[in-house]
Design a protein around this motif. Structure first.
Motif, PDB file in Angstrom:
ATOM      1  N   GLU A 108       0.840  -1.207   0.000  1.00 48.41           N
ATOM      2  CA  GLU A 108       0.000   0.000   0.000  1.00 48.41           C
ATOM      3  C   GLU A 108       0.876   1.259   0.000  1.00 48.41           C
ATOM      4  O   GLU A 108       0.631   2.195  -0.770  1.00 48.41           O
ATOM      5  CB  GLU A 108      -0.891  -0.044   1.238  1.00 48.41           C
ATOM      6  CG  GLU A 108      -1.779   1.148   1.452  1.00 48.41           C
ATOM      7  CD  GLU A 108      -2.553   0.975   2.761  1.00 48.41           C
ATOM      8  OE1 GLU A 108      -2.360   1.819   3.660  1.00 48.41           O
ATOM      9  OE2 GLU A 108      -3.330   0.011   2.873  1.00 48.41           O
ATOM     10  N   LEU A 109       1.890   1.283   0.843  1.00 50.25           N
ATOM     11  CA  LEU A 109       2.780   2.436   0.909  1.00 50.25           C
ATOM     12  C   LEU A 109       3.557   2.602  -0.392  1.00 50.25           C
ATOM     13  O   LEU A 109       3.703   3.724  -0.900  1.00 50.25           O
ATOM     14  CB  LEU A 109       3.742   2.300   2.089  1.00 50.25           C
ATOM     15  CG  LEU A 109       4.761   3.415   2.271  1.00 50.25           C
ATOM     16  CD1 LEU A 109       4.107   4.785   2.334  1.00 50.25           C
ATOM     17  CD2 LEU A 109       5.589   3.150   3.526  1.00 50.25           C
ATOM     18  N   ARG A 110       4.027   1.510  -0.963  1.00 45.13           N
ATOM     19  CA  ARG A 110       4.770   1.606  -2.232  1.00 45.13           C
ATOM     20  C   ARG A 110       3.874   2.127  -3.353  1.00 45.13           C
ATOM     21  O   ARG A 110       4.290   2.974  -4.147  1.00 45.13           O
ATOM     22  CB  ARG A 110       5.368   0.252  -2.615  1.00 45.13           C
ATOM     23  CG  ARG A 110       6.269   0.335  -3.866  1.00 45.13           C
ATOM     24  CD  ARG A 110       6.970  -0.963  -4.161  1.00 45.13           C
ATOM     25  NE  ARG A 110       6.077  -2.096  -4.235  1.00 45.13           N
ATOM     26  CZ  ARG A 110       5.323  -2.398  -5.304  1.00 45.13           C
ATOM     27  NH1 ARG A 110       5.371  -1.647  -6.383  1.00 45.13           N
ATOM     28  NH2 ARG A 110       4.546  -3.460  -5.299  1.00 45.13           N
ATOM     29  N   ARG A 111       2.618   1.661  -3.415  1.00 40.64           N
ATOM     30  CA  ARG A 111       1.686   2.158  -4.438  1.00 40.64           C
ATOM     31  C   ARG A 111       1.430   3.654  -4.261  1.00 40.64           C
ATOM     32  O   ARG A 111       1.443   4.418  -5.232  1.00 40.64           O
ATOM     33  CB  ARG A 111       0.366   1.395  -4.382  1.00 40.64           C
ATOM     34  CG  ARG A 111       0.417   0.007  -4.994  1.00 40.64           C
ATOM     35  CD  ARG A 111      -0.971  -0.612  -5.141  1.00 40.64           C
ATOM     36  NE  ARG A 111      -1.672  -0.736  -3.878  1.00 40.64           N
ATOM     37  CZ  ARG A 111      -1.601  -1.796  -3.068  1.00 40.64           C
ATOM     38  NH1 ARG A 111      -0.859  -2.835  -3.407  1.00 40.64           N
ATOM     39  NH2 ARG A 111      -2.285  -1.824  -1.934  1.00 40.64           N
ATOM     40  N   GLU A 112       1.213   4.072  -3.013  1.00 43.67           N
ATOM     41  CA  GLU A 112       0.969   5.485  -2.729  1.00 43.67           C
ATOM     42  C   GLU A 112       2.180   6.342  -3.114  1.00 43.67           C
ATOM     43  O   GLU A 112       2.043   7.397  -3.731  1.00 43.67           O
ATOM     44  CB  GLU A 112       0.642   5.652  -1.243  1.00 43.67           C
ATOM     45  CG  GLU A 112       0.223   7.030  -0.855  1.00 43.67           C
ATOM     46  CD  GLU A 112      -0.098   7.146   0.627  1.00 43.67           C
ATOM     47  OE1 GLU A 112      -0.332   8.288   1.065  1.00 43.67           O
ATOM     48  OE2 GLU A 112      -0.107   6.130   1.359  1.00 43.67           O
ATOM     49  N   ALA A 113       3.368   5.884  -2.784  1.00 41.69           N
ATOM     50  CA  ALA A 113       4.591   6.617  -3.121  1.00 41.69           C
ATOM     51  C   ALA A 113       4.816   6.641  -4.636  1.00 41.69           C
ATOM     52  O   ALA A 113       5.225   7.667  -5.190  1.00 41.69           O
ATOM     53  CB  ALA A 113       5.785   5.989  -2.414  1.00 41.69           C
ATOM     54  N   SER A 114       4.528   5.547  -5.304  1.00 34.81           N
ATOM     55  CA  SER A 114       4.679   5.491  -6.765  1.00 34.81           C
ATOM     56  C   SER A 114       3.731   6.485  -7.448  1.00 34.81           C
ATOM     57  O   SER A 114       4.114   7.156  -8.403  1.00 34.81           O
ATOM     58  CB  SER A 114       4.419   4.076  -7.281  1.00 34.81           C
ATOM     59  OG  SER A 114       5.423   3.193  -6.824  1.00 34.81           O
ATOM     60  N   ARG A 115       2.516   6.576  -6.925  1.00 34.14           N
ATOM     61  CA  ARG A 115       1.569   7.564  -7.477  1.00 34.14           C
ATOM     62  C   ARG A 115       2.094   8.982  -7.257  1.00 34.14           C
ATOM     63  O   ARG A 115       2.040   9.818  -8.155  1.00 34.14           O
ATOM     64  CB  ARG A 115       0.191   7.413  -6.833  1.00 34.14           C
ATOM     65  CG  ARG A 115      -0.666   6.315  -7.431  1.00 34.14           C
ATOM     66  CD  ARG A 115      -2.125   6.401  -6.997  1.00 34.14           C
ATOM     67  NE  ARG A 115      -2.310   6.366  -5.544  1.00 34.14           N
ATOM     68  CZ  ARG A 115      -2.391   5.256  -4.819  1.00 34.14           C
ATOM     69  NH1 ARG A 115      -2.321   4.080  -5.398  1.00 34.14           N
ATOM     70  NH2 ARG A 115      -2.558   5.322  -3.511  1.00 34.14           N
ATOM     71  N   ALA A 116       2.587   9.254  -6.063  1.00 36.81           N
ATOM     72  CA  ALA A 116       3.101  10.591  -5.760  1.00 36.81           C
ATOM     73  C   ALA A 116       4.320  10.930  -6.613  1.00 36.81           C
ATOM     74  O   ALA A 116       4.496  12.076  -7.026  1.00 36.81           O
ATOM     75  CB  ALA A 116       3.447  10.699  -4.277  1.00 36.81           C
ATOM     76  N   ALA A 117       5.166   9.953  -6.877  1.00 38.30           N
ATOM     77  CA  ALA A 117       6.372  10.174  -7.681  1.00 38.30           C
ATOM     78  C   ALA A 117       6.076  10.131  -9.176  1.00 38.30           C
ATOM     79  O   ALA A 117       6.930  10.476  -9.983  1.00 38.30           O
ATOM     80  CB  ALA A 117       7.431   9.134  -7.335  1.00 38.30           C
ATOM     81  N   ASP A 118       4.892   9.669  -9.514  1.00 34.09           N
ATOM     82  CA  ASP A 118       4.475   9.523 -10.916  1.00 34.09           C
ATOM     83  C   ASP A 118       5.397   8.574 -11.689  1.00 34.09           C
ATOM     84  O   ASP A 118       5.693   8.779 -12.851  1.00 34.09           O
ATOM     85  CB  ASP A 118       4.406  10.886 -11.609  1.00 34.09           C
ATOM     86  CG  ASP A 118       3.529  10.843 -12.853  1.00 34.09           C
ATOM     87  OD1 ASP A 118       2.593  10.007 -12.898  1.00 34.09           O
ATOM     88  OD2 ASP A 118       3.790  11.631 -13.796  1.00 34.09           O
ATOM     89  N   ARG A 119       5.871   7.557 -10.966  1.00 39.83           N
ATOM     90  CA  ARG A 119       6.698   6.512 -11.573  1.00 39.83           C
ATOM     91  C   ARG A 119       6.723   5.326 -10.613  1.00 39.83           C
ATOM     92  O   ARG A 119       6.538   5.500  -9.409  1.00 39.83           O
ATOM     93  CB  ARG A 119       8.113   6.999 -11.858  1.00 39.83           C
ATOM     94  CG  ARG A 119       8.900   7.390 -10.628  1.00 39.83           C
ATOM     95  CD  ARG A 119      10.263   7.979 -10.993  1.00 39.83           C
ATOM     96  NE  ARG A 119      10.906   8.557  -9.837  1.00 39.83           N
ATOM     97  CZ  ARG A 119      11.643   7.881  -8.958  1.00 39.83           C
ATOM     98  NH1 ARG A 119      11.858   6.595  -9.125  1.00 39.83           N
ATOM     99  NH2 ARG A 119      12.196   8.488  -7.925  1.00 39.83           N
ATOM    100  N   PRO A 120       6.979   4.148 -11.110  1.00 41.02           N
ATOM    101  CA  PRO A 120       7.058   2.995 -10.210  1.00 41.02           C
ATOM    102  C   PRO A 120       8.288   3.089  -9.306  1.00 41.02           C
ATOM    103  O   PRO A 120       9.373   3.427  -9.757  1.00 41.02           O
ATOM    104  CB  PRO A 120       7.182   1.790 -11.146  1.00 41.02           C
ATOM    105  CG  PRO A 120       6.997   2.304 -12.521  1.00 41.02           C
ATOM    106  CD  PRO A 120       7.113   3.788 -12.508  1.00 41.02           C
TER     107      PRO A 120
END
Length: 169
Positions: A108-120
């Motif tokens: 969940e945290l990785r998905r949220e961070a990936s969305r915020a960074a706009d990259r995986p």
């Protein structure tokens, strides 16, 4: 020193009132064994002794018995999900977490961070600017000593130069 021996020293430190020493030992264990959920929970407990709910929330994040108010304090202290992902200090894929709860929180945290960074993003590859609580290491220690040695050298050379000028006068 192994986990069990270090944890025994942590308990001795706590019994003797050496809370800062116990905290440092646990921080070292988390740095060496980031996937050991028990060490993370014990570190959260020590931060509770300090009265630091944000840090308690940080280290108990992967525990099903975490305290919601501490997790909320952690999120408030680290509002950027990329930075939050970094300071959780997990290494390796979340699939390697010992419990389903921890795996779900990490994903969940990785998905949220990936969305915020706009990259995986992957664990250990977030590289945001880190606060004082992010795990350091030998590189940071050596850099600090290198800066210290440089300052001492420069001041020493300046002193020698000043002495030479005074002798000439």
């Amino acid at each position: 020193m192994g986990i069990e021996r270090t944890l025994a020293r942590v308990e001795a430190d706590l019994a003797a009132g050496r809370v800062p020493v116990a905290r440092q030992r646990l921080r070292g264990l988390v740095g060496s064994f980031p996937r050991d959920l028990g060490v993370r929970v014990r570190l959260a407990e020590v931060y509770r002794l300090y009265g630091e709910p944000a840090q308690a929330g940080r280290w108990s994040l992967l525990d099903p018995d975490r305290r919601p108010e501490e997790v909320a304090a952690f999120v408030a202290r680290y509002p950027d999900p990329v930075e939050r992902m970094h300071v959780v200090a997990w290494r390796g894929p979340e699939e390697e977490a010992a419990t389903a709860f921890a795996r779900e929180r990490l994903a969940e945290l990785r998905r949220e961070a990936s969305r915020a960074a706009d990259r995986p993003l992957e664990w250990g590859a977030t590289n945001p600017s880190a606060e004082e609580e992010s795990p350091g290491g030998i590189r940071d220690t050596l850099a600090g000593w290198g800066c210290f040695a440089t300052v001492v050298l420069v001041l020493g050379l300046a002193g020698i130069g000043a002495c030479a000028v005074i002798r000439w006068l």
